[in-house]
Design an enzyme around this catalytic site. Structure first.
Site, PDB file in Angstrom:
ATOM      1  N   HIS A  80      62.358 -43.679  90.132  1.00  0.00           N
ATOM      2  CA  HIS A  80      61.260 -42.959  89.468  1.00  0.00           C
ATOM      3  C   HIS A  80      60.079 -43.890  89.209  1.00  0.00           C
ATOM      4  O   HIS A  80      59.893 -44.361  88.074  1.00  0.00           O
ATOM      5  CB  HIS A  80      61.744 -42.355  88.148  1.00  0.00           C
ATOM      6  CG  HIS A  80      62.456 -41.055  88.287  1.00  0.00           C
ATOM      7  ND1 HIS A  80      61.792 -39.868  88.484  1.00  0.00           N
ATOM      8  CD2 HIS A  80      63.775 -40.763  88.261  1.00  0.00           C
ATOM      9  CE1 HIS A  80      62.666 -38.877  88.564  1.00  0.00           C
ATOM     10  NE2 HIS A  80      63.880 -39.395  88.443  1.00  0.00           N
ATOM     11  N   CYS A 116      63.037 -38.731  93.590  1.00  0.00           N
ATOM     12  CA  CYS A 116      64.343 -38.347  93.073  1.00  0.00           C
ATOM     13  C   CYS A 116      64.784 -37.013  93.686  1.00  0.00           C
ATOM     14  O   CYS A 116      65.110 -36.968  94.861  1.00  0.00           O
ATOM     15  CB  CYS A 116      64.355 -38.326  91.551  1.00  0.00           C
ATOM     16  SG  CYS A 116      66.038 -38.339  90.850  1.00  0.00           S
ATOM     17  N   GLU A 131      57.086 -43.230  88.744  1.00  0.00           N
ATOM     18  CA  GLU A 131      56.089 -42.611  87.858  1.00  0.00           C
ATOM     19  C   GLU A 131      56.458 -42.669  86.387  1.00  0.00           C
ATOM     20  O   GLU A 131      55.615 -42.430  85.507  1.00  0.00           O
ATOM     21  CB  GLU A 131      55.875 -41.146  88.272  1.00  0.00           C
ATOM     22  CG  GLU A 131      56.866 -40.139  87.716  1.00  0.00           C
ATOM     23  CD  GLU A 131      58.286 -40.186  88.274  1.00  0.00           C
ATOM     24  OE1 GLU A 131      59.060 -39.267  87.940  1.00  0.00           O
ATOM     25  OE2 GLU A 131      58.627 -41.123  89.028  1.00  0.00           O
TER      26      GLU A 131
END
Length: 253
Positions: free
Chosen positions: A192, A96, A194
């Site tokens: 994202h 990001c 994660e």
């Protein structure tokens, strides 16, 4: 039998965190047997130079813009680190804001508050042919459905609008074209991989223009696929770090 250059030493991966609520999250587990060194830049910890990061580098997201040097005074050092690491062969992953900083550091352009608006929730990341066989995202692209897409969490309003010269464009979404790219030894992903549900909930709650319930419902509906993709990307990046760490150093002549 040949002994690996690094023996049993675990590869070291430095992680730069720019906002307290944008953590490594599930990547902490998914990166596996590597030594993680977290640098809390938001708390005043110094950003290292490329020679100090070890075997790999992960740059996380954050709430500031790519160019907000006044509000986040570590950003010039972080852009310099990304430029140097990606040019010097350090396996690097920018997520990001990290991807946006990577693009800007290598001569690309990021637009703050891009006109399409905030991209939030679970998006379909469409993998381009260039992703097939890629050292890091190739394994993720191999998971794609018949539309060459995989679902991933997203939460951003700024966006890369021009890739750096020499970058390889790897993925897009319906709303923003540059969802993944590679330049030098670095990969940038706008989504994202994660982020788990709790992290995503916190981000959604912080934005008046995001429907938290809708975001979480979309996440729950596609949870298994979202997790598989995120885990695969983390494991693939860690495997790439280990491979590079075990390569013999050039012999001076």
């Amino acid at each position: 039998m040949t002994t690996p250059l690094h023996g049993d030493r675990r590869p070291v991966v430095t992680v730069i965190q720019s906002s307290p609520d944008v953590p490594l999250d599930r990547f902490g587990e998914w990166l596996g047997d590597v030594e993680l060194r977290i640098v809390a830049a938001f708390a005043g910890e110094s950003v290292p130079v490329a020679s100090e990061v070890g075997d790999g580098l992960v740059v996380l997201g954050g709430h500031m813009s790519t160019y907000d040097d006044a509000g986040a005074p570590w950003l010039p050092e972080l852009r310099a680190l990304l430029a140097d690491a990606s040019a010097q062969g350090v396996p690097t992953l920018g997520i990001c804001l990290g991807a946006q900083l990577l693009a800007a550091a290598r001569g690309g352009r990021v637009q703050v508050a891009a006109p399409p608006g905030r991209e939030s929730g679970i998006i379909d990341v469409r993998w381009r042919p260039e992703a097939a066989g890629d050292a890091v995202v190739g394994a993720v692209a191999a998971l794609a459905d018949s539309r060459h897409s995989t679902p991933q969490p997203s939460m951003h309003a700024d966006a890369v609008v021009d890739l750096p010269r020499g970058a390889v464009w790897l993925a897009s979404s319906a709303m923003y074209p540059y969802q993944a790219f590679r330049i030098g030894s670095a990969w940038g992903v706008q989504f994202h991989p994660e982020a788990g549900a709790d992290t995503l909930r916190g981000w959604a709650d912080s934005h008046d223009d995001v429907d938290t319930d809708a975001v979480l419902a979309a996440y729950a509906a596609r949870r298994d696929d979202v997790e598989t993709v995120g885990r695969t990307l983390a494991e693939s990046f860690a495997a790439h770090v280990r491979t590079k760490a075990d390569e013999p150093e050039p012999v001076a002549v």
